[in-house]
Design a protein around this motif. Structure first.
Motif, short mmCIF file in Angstrom:
data_model
loop_
_atom_site.label_atom_id
_atom_site.label_comp_id
_atom_site.label_asym_id
_atom_site.label_seq_id
_atom_site.Cartn_x
_atom_site.Cartn_y
_atom_site.Cartn_z
N LYS A 142 1.35 -1.42 0.01
CA LYS A 142 0.06 -0.01 0.07
C LYS A 142 0.83 1.67 0.02
CE LYS A 142 -4.48 -1.31 1.06
NZ LYS A 142 -5.63 -1.38 0.63
N SER A 143 2.10 0.84 -0.27
CA SER A 143 2.84 2.26 0.00
C SER A 143 2.24 2.70 1.89
CB SER A 143 3.08 3.12 -1.01
OG SER A 143 3.50 2.51 -2.43
N PHE A 144 2.71 2.37 2.43
CA PHE A 144 2.15 3.18 3.81
C PHE A 144 2.90 2.66 4.37
CE2 PHE A 144 0.45 1.82 7.94
CZ PHE A 144 -0.52 2.53 8.11
N TRP A 145 3.81 3.39 5.22
CA TRP A 145 4.60 4.15 6.39
C TRP A 145 4.66 4.66 7.56
CZ3 TRP A 145 9.84 3.50 5.20
CH2 TRP A 145 10.22 3.29 3.89
N GLN A 146 4.67 3.88 8.42
CA GLN A 146 4.54 5.01 9.71
C GLN A 146 5.53 4.82 10.99
OE1 GLN A 146 1.82 1.59 11.81
NE2 GLN A 146 -0.05 3.23 11.64
N VAL A 147 6.09 5.43 11.06
CA VAL A 147 7.23 6.29 11.55
C VAL A 147 7.51 7.21 12.95
CG1 VAL A 147 9.88 7.83 11.58
CG2 VAL A 147 8.52 6.82 9.97
N PHE A 148 7.99 6.75 14.14
CA PHE A 148 7.64 7.20 15.43
C PHE A 148 8.66 7.35 16.36
CE2 PHE A 148 6.33 6.34 20.19
CZ PHE A 148 5.50 7.14 20.15
N ASP A 149 9.09 8.74 17.32
CA ASP A 149 10.46 8.90 17.66
C ASP A 149 10.12 8.67 19.18
OD1 ASP A 149 12.04 10.04 19.50
OD2 ASP A 149 12.55 11.83 17.80
N ARG A 150 10.65 7.60 19.96
CA ARG A 150 9.77 7.23 21.29
C ARG A 150 10.44 8.24 22.00
NH1 ARG A 150 9.05 2.05 21.95
NH2 ARG A 150 9.59 0.88 20.25
N GLN A 151 11.54 9.27 21.60
CA GLN A 151 12.28 10.48 22.76
C GLN A 151 10.66 11.52 22.73
OE1 GLN A 151 15.83 11.51 21.70
NE2 GLN A 151 16.21 9.90 23.12
N THR A 152 10.65 11.79 21.36
CA THR A 152 9.60 13.36 22.12
C THR A 152 8.18 12.84 22.13
OG1 THR A 152 8.81 12.86 19.19
CG2 THR A 152 11.07 13.58 20.04
N GLY B 237 4.58 10.54 16.31
CA GLY B 237 4.96 9.24 15.02
C GLY B 237 4.01 10.35 13.94
N VAL B 238 4.41 10.09 12.66
CA VAL B 238 3.92 10.62 11.69
C VAL B 238 3.40 9.05 10.28
CG1 VAL B 238 4.62 11.27 8.87
CG2 VAL B 238 5.59 12.32 11.05
N GLN B 239 2.66 9.17 9.83
CA GLN B 239 2.05 8.77 9.29
C GLN B 239 1.57 8.73 7.76
OE1 GLN B 239 -1.49 4.98 10.78
NE2 GLN B 239 -2.91 6.11 9.48
N GLU C 218 -6.30 9.34 1.25
CA GLU C 218 -6.68 9.16 2.19
C GLU C 218 -7.16 7.55 2.67
OE1 GLU C 218 -10.31 10.93 2.99
OE2 GLU C 218 -11.04 11.71 0.82
N HIS C 219 -7.52 7.04 2.26
CA HIS C 219 -7.85 5.57 2.69
C HIS C 219 -6.90 4.57 2.11
CE1 HIS C 219 -11.79 6.83 2.84
NE2 HIS C 219 -11.82 7.53 1.82
N GLY C 220 -5.70 4.99 1.94
CA GLY C 220 -4.63 3.59 1.98
C GLY C 220 -3.52 2.93 3.32
N TYR C 221 -4.91 2.96 3.37
CA TYR C 221 -4.06 2.25 4.55
C TYR C 221 -4.67 0.57 4.30
CZ TYR C 221 -8.93 3.72 5.79
OH TYR C 221 -10.65 3.69 5.77
N PRO C 222 -3.89 -0.58 4.74
CA PRO C 222 -3.78 -1.45 5.34
C PRO C 222 -5.25 -1.99 5.85
CG PRO C 222 -1.51 -0.53 6.55
CD PRO C 222 -2.63 -0.15 5.86
N ASP C 223 -5.77 -3.11 4.95
CA ASP C 223 -6.82 -3.34 5.36
C ASP C 223 -7.59 -3.93 6.64
OD1 ASP C 223 -7.66 -3.69 2.03
OD2 ASP C 223 -6.90 -5.84 2.46
N TRP C 224 -6.55 -4.06 7.79
CA TRP C 224 -6.91 -4.32 8.90
C TRP C 224 -6.67 -3.39 10.16
CZ3 TRP C 224 -2.47 -6.42 6.03
CH2 TRP C 224 -1.20 -5.82 6.58
N ASP C 225 -6.44 -2.15 8.87
CA ASP C 225 -5.96 -0.63 9.85
C ASP C 225 -7.62 -0.23 10.92
OD1 ASP C 225 -4.68 0.90 11.00
OD2 ASP C 225 -5.35 2.29 10.14
N PRO C 226 -9.34 -0.27 10.08
CA PRO C 226 -10.06 0.81 10.45
C PRO C 226 -10.01 -0.82 11.76
CG PRO C 226 -10.03 0.55 8.73
CD PRO C 226 -9.04 -0.52 8.61
#
Length: 238
Positions: A7-17, A20-22, A27-35
């Protein structure tokens, strides 16, 4: 970080701060299981600082004390949770819960419920107005606790046991003692595979929960009300 290339889907998270960025192509380009469990990876990454983990399990409780239900797809876990809710038991999730292994408390994150057509028919919910017309990617109907007119989940439940449900075909629901190894193998693999980035912690939490809680096989009979009575009795004896 999590990347789902289909899905060319990315999630990036900074634990210190704690930021996160998705990134999605649409707008509906998330994996099928995400909802069904939206932003679950971010929730795990953020809550990991408290030493707990998202556990792939259902839950049922009476007056704030209850059980986890762990099992692979088709084990009867979601149907058992939904039946219990309809008969007055509490729940903090039917698919994912956040568990603190030190306190053995489970907390709600999602109010999603899922059930296939056969399960809805067994619970006499197939014509309920809350049930959507379309199934999800798992061929299940997805809806929400509030849609059924039920009270919201408690803030948390105190865990007293870990149950391993199985559709057995038996005439009556039975509970028999299970080993911690059996419980761990029912609890850990699916959660670890579905939540990337924290595998050592997820395995460690599943192992500790399996070791510290009494574990039981829950061989399910055909009657949802009888199953709920068996679980209610189990909780009362904890």
């Amino acid at each position: 970080m999590h990347h789902f290339p289909d899905k060319s889907f990315w999630q990036v998270f900074d634990r210190q701060t704690g930021c996160g960025v998705q990134i999605m192509p649409t707008e509906h380009g998330y994996p099928d299981w995400d909802p069904g469990s939206p932003l679950r990876n971010f929730l795990q990454w953020q809550l990991a600082k408290d030493g707990g983990a998202l556990i792939h399990a259902g839950s049922l409780a009476v007056d704030g004390r209850g059980v986890l239900l762990a099992g692979a797809g088709g084990s009867g876990k979601s149907g058992t949770v939904l039946s219990g809710i309809l008969q007055g038991l509490q729940a903090v999730g039917d698919d994912y819960v956040f568990v603190n292994p030190a306190s053995l408390k489970a907390y709600p994150l999602f109010d999603t419920l899922k059930q296939d057509h056969a399960g809805l028919k067994r619970l006499q919910l197939e014509d309920h107005p809350a049930i959507p017309k379309q199934v999800n990617w798992q061929n299940k109907y997805q809806f929400y606790l509030s849609d059924l007119g039920q009270a919201g989940p408690p803030d948390h439940i105190q865990l007293g046991a870990l149950l391993l449900p199985k559709v057995s075909g038996a005439a009556k629901t039975t509970l028999t003692t299970a080993t911690a190894k059996e419980a761990f193998l029912a609890l850990a693999p699916s959660g670890v595979s579905q939540i990337p980035g924290d595998r050592p912690l997820l395995y460690a939490v599943a192992a500790e929960v399996s070791r510290r809680l009494p574990c039981y096989r829950l061989d399910l009979g055909p009657d949802p009300a009888e199953i709920t009575r068996a679980i209610r009795q189990c909780i009362a004896e904890l």
